[in-house]
Each structure stands twice: as C-alpha cells, then as structure tokens.
Design an enzyme around this catalytic site. Structure first.
Site, short mmCIF file in Angstrom:
data_model
loop_
_atom_site.label_atom_id
_atom_site.label_comp_id
_atom_site.label_asym_id
_atom_site.label_seq_id
_atom_site.Cartn_x
_atom_site.Cartn_y
_atom_site.Cartn_z
N LYS A 20 0.85 -1.19 0.00
CA LYS A 20 0.00 0.00 0.00
C LYS A 20 0.89 1.25 0.00
O LYS A 20 1.96 1.27 0.63
CB LYS A 20 -0.89 -0.04 1.23
N LEU A 60 -6.44 8.54 3.33
CA LEU A 60 -6.69 7.13 3.68
C LEU A 60 -8.07 6.89 4.28
O LEU A 60 -8.56 5.76 4.26
CB LEU A 60 -5.63 6.59 4.65
N SER A 110 -9.46 1.82 2.47
CA SER A 110 -8.49 2.64 1.76
C SER A 110 -7.43 1.83 1.02
O SER A 110 -6.68 2.36 0.21
CB SER A 110 -7.79 3.59 2.74
N VAL A 170 -7.80 0.65 9.85
CA VAL A 170 -8.17 1.35 11.07
C VAL A 170 -9.68 1.35 11.28
O VAL A 170 -10.17 1.66 12.35
CB VAL A 170 -7.62 2.79 11.10
N GLY A 171 -10.42 0.97 10.22
CA GLY A 171 -11.87 0.91 10.33
C GLY A 171 -12.50 -0.04 9.34
O GLY A 171 -13.71 -0.10 9.20
N GLY A 172 -11.64 -0.78 8.63
CA GLY A 172 -12.11 -1.71 7.61
C GLY A 172 -11.31 -1.63 6.34
O GLY A 172 -11.68 -2.21 5.31
N SER A 173 -10.18 -0.93 6.36
CA SER A 173 -9.46 -0.60 5.14
C SER A 173 -8.73 -1.75 4.48
O SER A 173 -8.29 -1.63 3.34
CB SER A 173 -8.46 0.53 5.41
#
Length: 556
Positions: free
Chosen positions: A129, A178, A204, A225-228
C-alpha cells in the site's frame, strides 16, 4: 506551480516508469466492465506468465526455493500482470520494476551460489500500500503536498520483508487521507473493481485489493483502522486479514491521524488464497518485530494456538455464531445469501452454527467516529494547505471537488476526548463479558469460538456509494482480529431479488433498503468475515481455514 500541475507531473512520472513495450494501445485495451480474466487474452502474458501468476503463495515459494522458477522470472511475470492491471483498473502509485529485477537477480545468484534461500519469502514479489515507506520513494497517501518528499528510510515492515527474501516492485493506490471506503485522489485518480469497473474496489487499501484480485501480486500489505483491509478484500473477492493491535510493526509508515493512539491502525496481508495470510504472519513474527518497533507486543507465532488447543484441539467440533445484522442497518439479500452459504457449508462439515446477538454495534461505531473526528478535519486541512489542493469531500465521480466532507462528529477538547476513550474501554469490557456468556448457548462447553459477520451491508457498490463502516469498525474498537473470506459466489439478480420490508431499524436502514437494486451490483463477489477475540490471531487463522475448507468442499 499549481497543485494541479504538481499532480500532473507526478502522474506523468508514474507512466514513464513503465516499460514501454508493456503498454497496450488504447484501441487494444478491453472495453468490457469485467476485466478480471483479461490477462488470459492479453498479448503481454505468456503461458508461463499465467501459470506463475495464478499459483498460490505456497506453490510459488516451493518452486522458488527449488529453483524451478527463478525470482527474475517470477518477478517479471507479476510485474507484467501488475502493469496490465494498472492499465485496466488504475491500481498503482509507485512503479519501480528495474529496482525489483535487480533485487531478483541478486536473490537468484545467492541461491545458485549457496544452495539456500535468503528466508521463507525468498524471491517472492510483494506489493505494498502506498503509505508503506520504501527509502527513495514517495509515500503521498494521495496528498499533492507530499509529492517529491521521498522516504529517507524504510518502514520497519519493509526491512523485515526484505530480510525474509521478498521483492518489492509496486505500491498501490489509496484515497486522499486514507480515511475513505473507496479509492480516489487528485494525483493518481480513481481505482476501479476488476470484476466490474463501474463498482468501487473499496478503500483505503483499494489499489492493493484490485491488484491482488487481478492476480498482479501474490501477496500484498495494506492497513486497517476501520475496515481498510477488509472492505476492499470483500469488494474485490480476495482474502484479507486485520490482525490484533501491535502484532505487525507499523513504524515508519506514512499515515493520517498520527498521534491518535486510542484505535491504532494495523498492517495486514492480502492474498488470493488463505495460505498467503498465514505464511505472511508466521514469517514476519519469526523476525521478532518488537526489536524494530517498540509498540509491537513481544509475542512470537503460537503454534499451539494455531492447533486450536484452547478450542478443543485439532479436529474438534467448533461453534461459530453468525451476526445476520447489527441491529442498525440490515444487509442486502446479496450479503444474506453469502452468510447462508457459509452456514450450510459449516454444518455440512459437522460444526455448530448459532445466531450471534449483536451488542451495542451502533454505539461502538459512533464512539469510533467521535475519536477520529476529534481532530481529523484539522489533520487533513494542514497537509492540504501545503499546496492548496482541496480535501476530497465525496467519492462520487459527479461531485464538486471542493465539496466539504460531511462529519458525523466534531472537534473535542482533551477532556471530552478522554470521556469518549473511557466509553471505548467500557464497551470493550462489556463485549468481553457478552462473548463469555455465550457458553450457555453452545454445545461445546466453550463460548462461541468465532463470529461470522457481513463486511458491509452491501456487495461492492457503484462509485461514490460506499459509506457504511459499522460492520467492520466494531472489530477495530474492540481489537478483534478478522479475516475476509470469499464465499465463491457472485451477485445474482434472481437469487438476490429485493424482498418487501415495511419496518426498519433506522433511517439509514431504510435508505439502504430503498437504494438496493441487484442489477447495480453485477458480478460483485460475495464475502464474509470471520472474527476472533483479541490476540487470538493464530487461532483465528486456523478457524478461518476450517470455514474456507468447508466452503470449497461444498463448491465442488
């Protein structure tokens, strides 16, 4: 120089980095929306290239170690397929193939001279990434203001993967900042889903998922961090893993919200087979990453945990619980069918499957958003001000680029933030107890072994239409490791027909129902996520293998 010119120059430099004989004429590029199998008809790839790029990580490593395939050949094959993926989905940022081929030659010479591999990932191409820093290359994370500021040293994970024998050749596209579930920025543009280019690839880590799904990389690294990791993996039909906090070193990566340590972002792998995720974790942990990053917990790979000693041992009957919905937004019929396929497969394999009772899922999501929003607007604006570029306010292709991003919360004082972080602690304690109480509902004498849930309330949607993160974000606040698994099916307009509903949990639930039309999701993969408890990464990978094996057995 304007921000537009700086961005245009960077994009031109990216194109210039591609070998010219690997670029197809516009007239020769496929025009269909599904380009996932276009490599098979491309003049760019030979039969050997196809065989190599469609092999699993374990097969690749075996053939590299035995010198059946040289690292130079494998790196060339994946580089060509990655460049084709770029031309069809726009999934890459930094392209440095000459550097990769030089590294591959060195590895081949080492193997020939010594008869031994450098490490367990010897000669394997690994994509990264964009935020994962490699010395001498930019890590813009979609900010024009970070163009031309190459990393002065490698991120810790880069050093470790190189010690293990990996070959780096491309970095992959991300959304500006992101902090989006889709992938678009003002430098590199929009990444599309190889299964249907009218649909989002997620974010992201969207470029990573699109590249893996196109088989332009055997193993990639994203962040979550939240589903990336999990959202793009699900939308693109790949495997993706969100490990527990501080198992994999994050040191040296570019990022947004630096200093927000309450809900840490974590690095995690992508692959087209589950073995790639497990191989990655075992290899990285073998290098004692806590010696390179002070935040990494001192915890080696636990083979006993992978053998499920705390879950009845190898071959034991397990109990999985399915979260059919979160009590906030009911998933579309496409998502429900993926869960039903998984349930039938597990029961056919002899395992118990019960319903999971969701616990304060919306409160968990809103608490996370408050923590993010406590300073995120100022964070993004500070970097955007370097060149005057607009902050992306919407992922909708038709939106005004100066549109302000809607925020579900606002800035907080230090004391106010402490109260939200206290609420986070309380929610983690409550969920721990909630899970433990499931011992009363299982037939195994143990609490539920793992949870199976949706990754989103929809399959990959059209660009600009992905906004619900509540099906992934709960794992980030609670620090539950989770693995995305494709169920081996795609959206079917007949099987996934809209069902009548008159009652709704929330206005968001009603909106999600009203916009559902299976025709919009043509060819989108169906996926689920398997969730374990904190620091049960090894056990979760083993329990996910049981799910994956069951799904593949029923597909035969």
């Amino acid at each position: 120089m304007t921000w537009q010119q700086i961005a245009a120059d960077k994009k031109k430099a990216q194109l210039d980095a591609v070998p010219k004989d690997w670029l197809l004429n516009e007239a020769d590029l496929p025009k269909q929306i599904d380009v996932s199998s276009c490599a098979h008809s491309s003049p760019l790839l030979s039969p050997l290239d196809l065989e190599i790029t469609e092999s699993s990580v374990s097969v690749l490593l075996g053939n590299l170690a035995s010198a059946k395939w040289s690292s130079l050949q494998v790196t060339t094959s994946f580089s060509k397929r990655a460049v084709l993926a770029q031309q069809l989905t726009n999934c890459l940022t930094e392209i440095f193939i000459d550097r990769a081929l030089a590294r591959a030659k060195e590895l081949d010479e080492h193997l020939k001279k010594t008869g031994s591999v450098v490490g367990p990932l010897h000669g394997l191409p690994v994509s990264l990434k964009d935020q994962i820093s490699i010395q001498g290359l930019d890590s813009t994370i979609g900010y024009v203001g970070w163009i031309g500021k190459p990393a002065t040293e490698n991120a810790a994970i880069v050093d470790i993967l190189e010690e293990l024998g990996a070959v780096f050749y491309v970095k992959t596209n991300i959304p500006q900042t992101l902090m989006w579930l889709e992938t678009f920025n003002h430098i590199f543009g929009r990444t599309t889903n190889p299964h249907n280019r009218t649909l989002t690839c997620g974010g992201s880590s969207g470029g990573e998922a699109a590249l893996i799904a196109f088989k332009g990389s055997p193993l990639g690294v994203g962040s979550d961090v939240g589903g990336s990791v999990r959202v793009p993996a699900a939308f693109c039909g790949t495997y993706g893993f969100r490990p527990s906090y501080h198992r994999i070193p994050y040191r040296g990566c570019a990022n947004s919200l630096q200093g927000q340590d309450s809900i840490p972002s974590v690095l995690g792998p992508f692959s087209n087979t589950l073995d790639g995720l497990t191989i990655f974790m075992k290899a990285v942990l073998s290098k004692r990453p806590w010696l390179k990053d002070p935040l990494v917990v001192r915890k080696s790979w636990d083979e006993d945990a992978y053998s499920l000693v705390e879950h009845g041992g190898p071959g034991a009957k397990l109990c999985y619980a399915i979260m059919w919905d979160d009590g906030f937004v009911k998933p579309d019929p496409t998502v429900r069918r993926g869960l039903e396929i998984t349930k039938k497969a597990l029961e056919a394999a002899g395992h118990e499957v019960i319903d999971w009772k969701p616990h304060k899922q919306a409160e968990i999501g809103l608490t996370t958003l408050k923590i993010w929003a406590s300073a995120s607007e100022e964070d993004g604006a500070t970097v955007a001000a370097l060149t005057g570029e607009p902050l992306v306010g919407s992922m909708d292709p038709e939106a005004d680029i100066w549109q302000k991003r809607p925020m579900m919360a606002g800035p907080l004082s230090a004391y106010q933030l402490w109260q939200v972080q206290k609420a986070k602690r309380d929610l983690r304690e409550e969920y721990l107890d909630h899970w433990a109480r499931t011992v009363k509902e299982t037939s195994t004498g143990r609490p539920v072994d793992a949870i199976i849930s949706p990754v989103a309330p929809y399959a990959a949607p059209p660009h600009g239409k992905s906004g619900n993160i509540f099906y992934t974000i709960w794992c980030n606040l609670l620090d539950y490791p989770s693995v995305v698994v494709p169920v081996g099916a795609k959206v079917d307009p007949v099987l996934d027909a809209k069902q009548p509903r008159t009652e709704f949990y929330t206005e968001f639930d009603k909106q999600n129902y009203e916009k559902y039309d299976p025709a919009l999701y043509e060819n989108a993969p169906l996926s689920i996520q398997v969730v374990g408890r904190t620091m049960e990464d090894e056990a979760l990978l083993a329990m996910t293998k049981i799910v994956d094996d069951a799904l593949q057995a029923t597909a035969l």
